[in-house]
Write a protein that holds these residues in place. Structure first.
Motif, mmCIF file in Angstrom:
data_model
loop_
_atom_site.group_PDB
_atom_site.id
_atom_site.type_symbol
_atom_site.label_atom_id
_atom_site.label_comp_id
_atom_site.label_asym_id
_atom_site.label_seq_id
_atom_site.Cartn_x
_atom_site.Cartn_y
_atom_site.Cartn_z
ATOM 1 N N PRO A 33 48.561 26.946 21.172
ATOM 2 C CA PRO A 33 47.365 26.935 22.018
ATOM 3 C C PRO A 33 47.126 25.570 22.679
ATOM 4 O O PRO A 33 46.800 25.495 23.854
ATOM 5 C CB PRO A 33 46.238 27.261 21.032
ATOM 6 N N GLN A 34 47.297 24.489 21.867
ATOM 7 C CA GLN A 34 46.954 23.166 22.401
ATOM 8 C C GLN A 34 47.939 22.695 23.468
ATOM 9 O O GLN A 34 47.706 21.709 24.146
ATOM 10 C CB GLN A 34 46.830 22.142 21.271
ATOM 11 N N LEU A 47 46.459 32.172 20.523
ATOM 12 C CA LEU A 47 45.863 32.253 19.188
ATOM 13 C C LEU A 47 46.477 33.386 18.379
ATOM 14 O O LEU A 47 46.482 33.351 17.161
ATOM 15 C CB LEU A 47 44.347 32.439 19.297
ATOM 16 N N ALA A 90 45.777 32.979 25.167
ATOM 17 C CA ALA A 90 45.410 31.627 24.747
ATOM 18 C C ALA A 90 46.381 31.071 23.714
ATOM 19 O O ALA A 90 46.365 29.873 23.428
ATOM 20 C CB ALA A 90 43.993 31.631 24.176
ATOM 21 N N ARG A 139 43.264 36.539 23.321
ATOM 22 C CA ARG A 139 43.758 35.668 22.261
ATOM 23 C C ARG A 139 45.265 35.445 22.390
ATOM 24 O O ARG A 139 45.761 34.364 22.096
ATOM 25 C CB ARG A 139 43.425 36.254 20.888
#
Lengths: 551, 360
Positions: free
Chosen positions: B72-73, B52, B50, B47
């Motif tokens: 994240p994006q 998150l 990523a 996480r």
């Protein structure tokens, strides 16, 4: 992220100005007495046997009403959970109608059914050649209890059957295999599991009966007054604002307590939403005693609709005619029978206020729901009960608060329709929250994160992933908000100005005017109001997540 | 030059560290397997990679650039969740197309890329299916296609096959590896299953209690497990903790099953009374029935069979020895002399004994 935080200020500011400020003003006024600040009004209230009697009456009538509501609601919940029968979906949709009906329509329906000129009495008099109407329950406690049970049983059905149909049937099966009979299985396994739902539904029914206004005002007559009705009389007729304020504070304390308990128990009966079809636990009645139960219960539920049907029948057959003249009256512009307002203007008022109310309620409801979902668990039920407060504050208190808080600078909204829409949106947005929260709480948080990892910005995560998933719940919430605004009576009665008269207020005023034409108008308006709300709710029935909706 | 470098990553929840100073790196195209029990910090580590979760300390460097502060994006990574997190309100096409649409690709390209990915995972004809109409294995493939569609520069898979039954899991494992290698994406694959890790991995990373215990190729770690935890995760059963009784050319080590003599390996620092952990290969233990009246030979152990499991080509035996127990094998045709409660003599081949670092 900072922008997201700021967004939360919108509903909080709205609630602060239009809920807490008016309620605070009531509190201030209640401490304000005729002779300076003090607990004078409370002393007056608590030493006057009349007001003590009102408080006691409000409590015990709500208890009796709730028990009666349970007596109808629990068997109905059992019926909908365990049995399949033809027309089940329709009956389930129709059974919700009483709860969403405007109080004034319910009151009118009961009058149309049991009134001295109501259908039951007319039928009995003509069949047995009686001179006097034999059923005399208007202006009695009986009809108040009946109306409250009629009004609230759908809450019990919805909440209890939602949890019940999500109970893993293998739990009951294990109990049976371990040697418990059906009765002991129910008592030791099913009932304890259902208890949170039963208790939270009962608390909600209790709060609604506790703050009942329209039903008691129209059906109860002068000798039966709940706190809500007493507050209305003190405010609108006797102008004793400090006393009204003190009484409102007492009522508020009661309702907040019960709402707090409600959200505690409600938290325990949340059902996880996954979009996969659940295991079917209902089946057709095979044994004869099952059949008797199903048929009997269906009959009971159909009978529950009698007041609404009676309303239509009474209107159509009014004065021996067949609706054509009544219809013409309702839509004609010429007969300004009420303060020179045409019925069309009144209908238009109700519609546009309702639409604006829906818009405001959705914005507030969505933001507040997200706020609550992201709160820590122990704060959740406190906040939940707090934002639900308007549901229990009761519209009359709210309207009264607006008169003393928003009727003077810095914020003078008296005479504006805005104040009406604000009051409506405050009574309506809790319904958006109630239908949205269970879906949000049950939503898999990984979906949001999966979208983010795939490159979606927070706003696109909301638009493309969350919004489509909460859309059905939003639609349900919006319909509730629409129905609440269309039917809102208590606050409107206090706040409304003649040119902004809404349908429920007009119905009440027509009832107060002499003449058959006015009664016909009241009946017609009630039928129209009922039709609009009923069509809306039957249309959205299929969007209601079976088993997760708060109501 | 490694593609991804993680150094000193630390994250605590309410004071309890979940990831405690983790450092490792991944070469381009490499398939890493993170192995460890549940709760060891694998998921938290993913996480953070990523984006998150935010690390409390440490840096994540990707293509020579710190990405700690990227949302994240903005990272352009892929993550396959343990519960897959397919969007239930979209069909298979909509799910796979999601990441491509986020890149604002023209519809024609989205169309062809989705078809390409669905063909890759052998789901070509399923584009219009609803998610809830799919079986478990089909969902897994769709989730894989969805995370691969935007051509992520790093793909993370969090126990993606965890919910499937054994047979399906095994057939999907080699398929997933083939697909990942075909695409050439650098991947980090989380699992707690040794066989799955062996099937998938170029390199294994063992995690326990928030820290990395050992890193290496499957062959390296099997040949030389760092400690008892790694050995157990790799499926070794005879892990014995002992104390040195006699420190000379032949060490005499006392452990729960008795005294075991082992030749002292060069470089091992021991002294009388020092603690050691031994790993004894099951296949290095030979078993024979105890002959009454005949003395137990020196260096042999005597025990009683307490459990016998038939494995098709052999029996696996659990033998109670002294205060402890040892696992060993018997051939499939030795049914009569490997019965429960039989008293037996165990001989340990000195070559099958290894010393482990750390504790047991």
């Amino acid at each position: 992220m900072a922008a997201g935080r700021l967004l939360f200020l919108v509903p909080l500011g709205y609630l602060a100005v239009f809920l807490l400020y008016p309620l605070g003003s009531i509190l201030a006024r209640s401490l304000g007495g005729e002779a300076g600040y003090g607990f004078e009004p409370f002393k007056v209230l608590l030493s006057d046997s009349y007001y003590l009697g009102r408080i006691w009456f409000t409590v015990w009538q709500a208890v009796v009403s709730t028990l009666l509501t349970l007596a109808v609601g629990l068997p109905a919940a059992f019926l909908f959970t365990k049995y399949e029968f033809p027309g089940k979906t329709l009956l389930k949709a129709v059974s919700t109608l009483p709860f969403v009906m405007p109080t004034i329509v319910v009151a009118m329906g009961f009058t149309a059914l049991f009134g001295t000129q109501g259908i039951v009495n007319t039928a009995l008099m003509s069949s047995f050649g009686l001179d006097e109407p034999p059923v005399r329950i208007t202006n009695s406690l009986t009809i108040i209890f009946m109306a409250h049970a009629f009004y609230n049983y759908a809450i019990i059905v919805r909440i209890v059957s939602a949890l019940w149909s999500n109970l893993d049937p293998s739990m009951e099966h294990s109990a049976r295999v371990l040697g418990a009979g059906p009765v002991r299985t129910f008592y030791h396994v099913t009932l304890p599991l259902l208890l949170p739902a039963i208790i939270s539904a009962s608390l909600l029914a209790f709060v609604f009966s506790f703050t009942s206004f329209g039903v008691v005002l129209v059906l109860g007559g002068p000798q039966f007054a709940t706190l809500e009705v007493t507050i209305y009389e003190l405010t609108a007729k006797l102008f004793r604002l400090p006393l009204a304020g003190a009484l409102a504070v007492i009522q508020l304390a009661f309702t907040y307590l019960f709402l707090l308990l409600y959200s505690r128990f409600q938290e325990q009966s949340v059902v996880r939403v996954d979009l996969k079809p659940r295991e079917v636990i209902s089946h057709r009645a095979v044994r004869w005693r099952d059949k008797v139960f199903v048929i009997g219960m269906v009959m009971v539920l159909l009978t529950m609709l009698a007041p609404l049907i009676a309303l239509v029948v009474r209107w159509i057959t009014f004065d021996g005619g067949f609706a054509t003249t009544q219809m013409a009256n309702l839509f004609s512009d010429e007969r300004g029978s009420y303060f020179h307002l045409s019925p069309l203007t009144i209908i238009w008022n109700s519609l546009r206020f309702a639409l604006i109310t829906v818009a405001i309620s959705l914005v507030i409801g969505i933001i507040v729901s997200y706020l609550i979902t992201n709160l820590k668990r122990r704060w959740r039920s406190v906040a939940d009960a707090l934002v639900m407060l308007p549901l229990g504050v009761s519209a009359v208190t709210l309207g009264f608060g607006y008169i003393i808080a928003l009727g003077r600078p810095p914020l003078d909204l008296r005479g504006s329709w805005v104040i009406l829409v604000i009051a409506h949106s405050l009574v309506a947005y809790p319904f958006v929250i109630r239908s949205l929260l269970p879906v949000l709480k049950g939503m898999n948080p990984n979906l949001r994160e999966a979208a983010a990892v795939l490159g979606a910005t927070p706003s696109r995560v909301f638009l493309l992933v969350e919004l489509p998933m909460i859309a059905p719940a939003l639609l349900v919430g919006a319909t509730f908000a629409f129905a609440v605004s269309m039917g809102e009576f208590g606050a409107s009665l206090i706040l409304v100005r003649t040119e902004f008269t809404t349908m429920p207020v007009a119905i009440f005023r027509y009832l107060g005017l002499p003449g058959a034409a006015n009664l016909s108008m009241a009946l017609g308006m009630s039928c129209l109001l009922m039709a609009v709300v009923a069509v809306g709710f039957i249309a959205i029935e299929r969007f209601r997540y079976k088993g997760v909706g708060g109501f | 030059m490694p593609l991804l470098t993680v150094s000193g990553l630390y994250k605590a929840y309410e004071g309890v560290p979940a990831v405690d100073g983790v450092s490792f790196s991944a070469e381009p195209g490499e398939l890493l397997c993170l192995l460890g029990p549940s709760g060891c910090g694998k998921t938290t580590l993913l996480r953070m990679l990523a984006g998150l979760d935010e690390p409390d300390a440490g840096t994540i460097t990707f293509e020579d650039r710190s990405i700690n502060n990227l949302a994240p994006q903005q990272r352009g990574f892929g993550l396959m969740f343990q519960d897959l997190a397919l969007f239930p309100h979209m069909d298979v096409f909509g799910n796979v197309a999601f990441g491509l649409r986020m890149q604002k690709l023209p519809a024609v390209q989205v169309q062809s890329r989705v078809q390409e990915l669905l063909d890759l995972v052998e789901m070509g004809g399923y584009a219009q299916r609803k998610v809830h109409e799919l079986s478990g294995g089909e969902r897994q493939r769709v989730a894989l296609a969805r995370s691969l569609a935007p051509a992520p520069k790093l793909l993370m898979l969090d126990e993606p096959l965890g919910s499937l039954d054994r047979a399906l899991r095994e057939s999907l494992q080699s398929q997933v590896r083939r697909i990942l290698k075909e695409v050439g994406v650098t991947s980090i694959y989380v699992t707690h299953d040794r066989d799955e890790a062996f099937t998938m991995a170029d390199k294994l990373i063992f995690m326990n209690r928030g820290s990395i215990v050992q890193t290496g190729t499957p062959e390296e770690v099997v040949a030389n497990p760092a400690d008892g935890f790694v050995a157990r995760t790799l499926g070794f059963k005879n892990i014995l903790r002992g104390v040195v009784l006699d420190d000379s050319e032949i060490l005499k080590i006392e452990c729960s099953v008795g005294i075991i003599p082992v030749a002292k390996p060069p470089g091992l620092e021991t002294s009388r009374g020092s603690d050691l952990t031994l790993l004894v290969n099951e296949s290095g233990i030979s078993m024979s029935a105890l002959q009454s009246g005949k003395a137990t030979p020196d260096n042999s152990l005597q025990g009683v069979i307490t459990e016998r499991v038939f494995r098709g080509d052999r029996y696996e035996l659990r033998v109670r020895v002294g205060e402890g127990e040892l696992y060993c094998h018997a051939s499939a045709d030795a049914a009569s002399n490997s019965g429960i409660n039989l008293a037996v003599i165990l001989d340990i081949d000195p070559k099958s004994i290894r010393f482990l670092g750390g504790g047991g």
